[in-house]
Enzyme design. Structure first.
Site, PDB file in Angstrom:
ATOM      1  N   CYS A   1      30.142  -0.022 -23.381  1.00 42.56           N
ATOM      2  CA  CYS A   1      29.102   0.875 -22.863  1.00 42.56           C
ATOM      3  C   CYS A   1      28.722   1.920 -23.914  1.00 42.56           C
ATOM      4  O   CYS A   1      27.552   2.287 -24.045  1.00 42.56           O
ATOM      5  CB  CYS A   1      29.577   1.587 -21.600  1.00 42.56           C
ATOM      6  SG  CYS A   1      29.877   0.474 -20.227  1.00 42.56           S
TER       7      CYS A   1
ATOM      8  N   CYS B   1      23.176 -10.062 -18.957  1.00 39.90           N
ATOM      9  CA  CYS B   1      24.527  -9.723 -19.385  1.00 39.90           C
ATOM     10  C   CYS B   1      25.167  -8.668 -18.496  1.00 39.90           C
ATOM     11  O   CYS B   1      26.359  -8.418 -18.585  1.00 39.90           O
ATOM     12  CB  CYS B   1      24.525  -9.211 -20.814  1.00 39.90           C
ATOM     13  SG  CYS B   1      23.981 -10.445 -21.981  1.00 39.90           S
TER      14      CYS B   1
END
Lengths: 279, 395
Positions: free
Chosen positions: A104, A35
């Protein structure tokens, strides 16, 4: 080029606590190289407190910065305190992240969650992530995760969901499903909210009169119009438009855009305002 | 730390050559006349328009009337495909590839909505197209094959002469997006029987905002921008004289430097590439090394992520680009590298270096000196150093 804050760049350039604790008490591994980002968090825990934290990250500048920030945030905290850290807290610590990079911060929060679960001996990621139905096949994101992140970050659009979880950012085939999930999440929330403050019919009528008098009539009167409450059946509010509002070509807009919006905003988001048909 | 700047991203855009800028300036100032006007104000600017067209035609070895100026390569690609599709409504099939620039690739959904069938041909692991796949895809209904000439990410060149031969046998038109090839390799429209060829000025030291389309004489095609009689009614809109003069001069300049590109720039690229491969472990070239434009190399660096790498290189003043998802915001890595089946351990860590005639050997040496340390640093941060790490992760 992304618009990273100085703090993001600073943590990217000088990441704190890089490495892997050899005899770690807790390990959290999330993401995958497929990913494009992955994070390994190792913790040293003593007496319920995080004595040390180290990380290793495969990912972009903001992934590195978020992991670095996370380790700084949790060191010295008790597990209970650390468990309360949200992805937004991580982003805030860094002075914000570009919207497209919020995933993130989510990865950081999830690594922490995984590590704490690992310490407690629970297979947490299994309960949170894996047990749901995989919605986004490109990035392996489940419905459970989408719903959880939507609620935690007050996300209402597919674009937001993609920015926070990556779901929908690949082939896009799952976008309709994400739309359904969002609807499900927020409908459920509305019901919960209104259930807690359920008004009796009399209370509701009083509230409606109050809002009409204070918020709506003054605006209508400026244009020589007016409105009155005729009836209330469940959540159906029947009103009569009067004065210049009667037969005004824009009365539809007034009814929905002003009267209904105000009532929904201030009383109950499920209210529906209709015009008295006998008028 | 950033005391210098090494620009190795010439496939993204190039600097405007000083000679180009100099010729353009009068057209921003006193010579602002409209080439369509009947008076002689500014000294017959239409003659400068003709001269720019002749210079562009000379680079492609075609007739000046076969050159249509547009605003950019993307407009040229849209003009070519949509203009041809509109001119032949009876045909219902278009062939293209999986490694096109977005200006072609993203027209595919549009064509499908219009009811056309579109075949997107795959490539092998080195980015090569299979001519047998092409032969197999052509039907009686096929109007056009549109194929990128030099891939913007890998530099790999399509076998355009062979593609044209296959297509011509079956009466199929050929368009090529040659944006990354014009100015880097010699192109001869007398020898290459392509019908339409797109180019863009800012890839060969002209400014941004000017491109063009070669349209072979006699080809039936509808305009994309409908307007006045400009460009022989093929492209409406008052000609941007400064930019047209600029692309003309740039075409002339770059035509004189094709030899330098093929020898000196190629040697720099090769030195950079072999240097990286030998100094940094777990690296490989993406794309067929023997069939590339001379200025481009795409290198997969395993176990690190490209955006982090670019940020670190930027600190050292080195400009390059990556096929990583994180740099683009698209979340998925480059469609070109995916079509080639580049492994997931290196696809996020792919870096493209693209050179130009302005680069020097000293710059190559500098990159070779700095890059290994940057990669080491990022690998130290990474939890992955081998396939075994990848497999064990999260288990």
């Amino acid at each position: 080029m992304w618009d990273y804050t100085k703090k993001v760049m600073e943590h990217y350039e000088n990441p704190r606590n890089v490495g892997s604790i050899e005899d770690a008490d807790a390990v959290g591994e999330v993401g995958s190289i497929v990913c494009g980002d992955a994070l390994k968090l190792t913790l040293k825990i003593d007496d319920g407190k995080i004595k040390d934290a180290k990380f290793k990250t495969f990912g972009c500048g903001s992934a590195i910065a978020a992991a670095s920030a996370l380790t700084e945030m949790i060191k010295g905290k008790s597990l209970e305190e650390a468990a309360k850290i949200t992805n937004q807290d991580i982003a805030d610590y860094l002075g914000g992240l570009p919207t497209e990079k919020m995933h993130c911060s989510v990865m950081g929060q999830e690594a922490l969650e995984a590590a704490i679960a690992d310490f407690k001996g629970i297979k947490l990621q299994a309960h949170e992530e894996d047990e749901g139905e995989v919605v986004c096949k490109c990035f392996g994101v489940t419905d459970t995760k989408i719903k959880r992140v939507a609620l935690a970050n007050n996300l209402h659009t597919v674009e937001d969901i993609t920015n926070y979880t990556k779901a929908g950012g690949g082939c896009g085939a799952c976008i309709p499903r994400i739309e359904d999930l969002l609807e499900e999440v927020w409908r459920g929330e509305t019901e919960k909210r209104t259930a807690g403050t359920r008004l009796t019919t009399v209370q509701k009528i009083k509230k409606i009169e109050e809002v009409l008098n204070e918020e709506v009539r003054p605006i209508l009167k400026r244009d020589g119009g007016d409105v009155e409450l005729v009836d209330l059946a469940d959540n159906r509010v029947v009103v009569r438009m009067m004065g210049m509002c009667r037969g005004c070509m824009a009365s539809d807009l007034t009814l929905k855009g002003l009267v209904q919006d105000k009532l929904r905003e201030l009383i109950d988001p499920t209210l529906e305002v209709v015009e008295d048909e006998r008028a | 730390m950033k005391e210098r700047s090494v620009y190795f991203d010439n496939n993204a855009t190039t600097r405007v050559a000083p000679e180009v800028l100099e010729e353009m300036l009068p057209f921003f100032k006193e010579r602002y006349g409209n080439p369509s006007s009947m008076y002689n104000f500014g000294g017959d600017v239409h003659r400068d328009l003709d001269r720019a067209r002749e210079r562009m035609a000379a680079l492609l070895n075609c007739h000046p009337t076969e050159v249509v100026f547009t605003s950019c390569g993307s407009e040229s690609d849209n003009h070519a495909i949509r203009g041809l599709v509109d001119a032949y409504p009876e045909k219902g099939h278009v062939i293209t590839t999986k490694v096109e620039h977005p200006a072609v690739k993203n027209q595919v959904p549009y064509l499908r909505r219009k009811g056309l069938q579109v075949t997107e041909l795959g490539v092998d692991t080195r980015g090569n197209l299979d001519l047998d796949d092409l032969r197999g895809a052509i039907t009686a209904d096929t109007l056009l094959i549109s194929v990128i000439l030099a891939n913007n990410e890998t530099g790999v060149m399509s076998p355009l002469a062979e593609i044209c031969r296959v297509a011509k046998e079956r009466g199929v038109f050929v368009h090529t997006d040659a944006v990354q090839a014009v100015g880097k390799v010699p192109l001869d429209m007398q020898k290459l029987p392509v019908d339409l060829l797109s180019f863009s000025g800012h890839k060969f030291h002209a400014p941004k905002g000017i491109g063009g389309l070669f349209i072979r004489r006699g080809l039936k095609i509808r305009p994309f921008i409908i307007g006045g009689h400009q460009e022989r009614s093929r492209r409406g809109g008052t000609e941007s004289m400064p930019l047209i003069v600029g692309i003309g001069r740039a075409a002339e300049l770059v035509g004189g430097k094709l030899e330098d590109e093929n020898t000196r720039v190629r040697a720099l690229r090769d030195k950079l590439e072999s240097g990286i491969l030998s100094k940094i472990q777990d690296t490989e070239v993406n794309g067929n090394p023997d069939k590339r434009v001379p200025n481009t190399t795409n290198i997969g660096i395993h176990f690190i992520e490209g955006e982090a790498l670019l940020l670190a290189m930027d600190k050292h003043g080195i400009c390059a680009s990556t096929g990583s998802a994180c740099a683009s915001g698209s979340l998925q890595p480059s469609h070109v590298l995916r079509a080639m089946g580049v492994p997931f351990t290196s696809i996020h860590g792919s870096v493209r270096f693209s050179l130009s005639t302005y680069n020097t050997e000293e710059e190559v040496d500098y990159v070779l000196e700095v890059l290994p340390g940057i990669v080491d640093h990022l690998r130290d941060l990474s939890p992955f150093h081998s396939m075994a790490d990848v497999e064990a992760f999260g288990a």
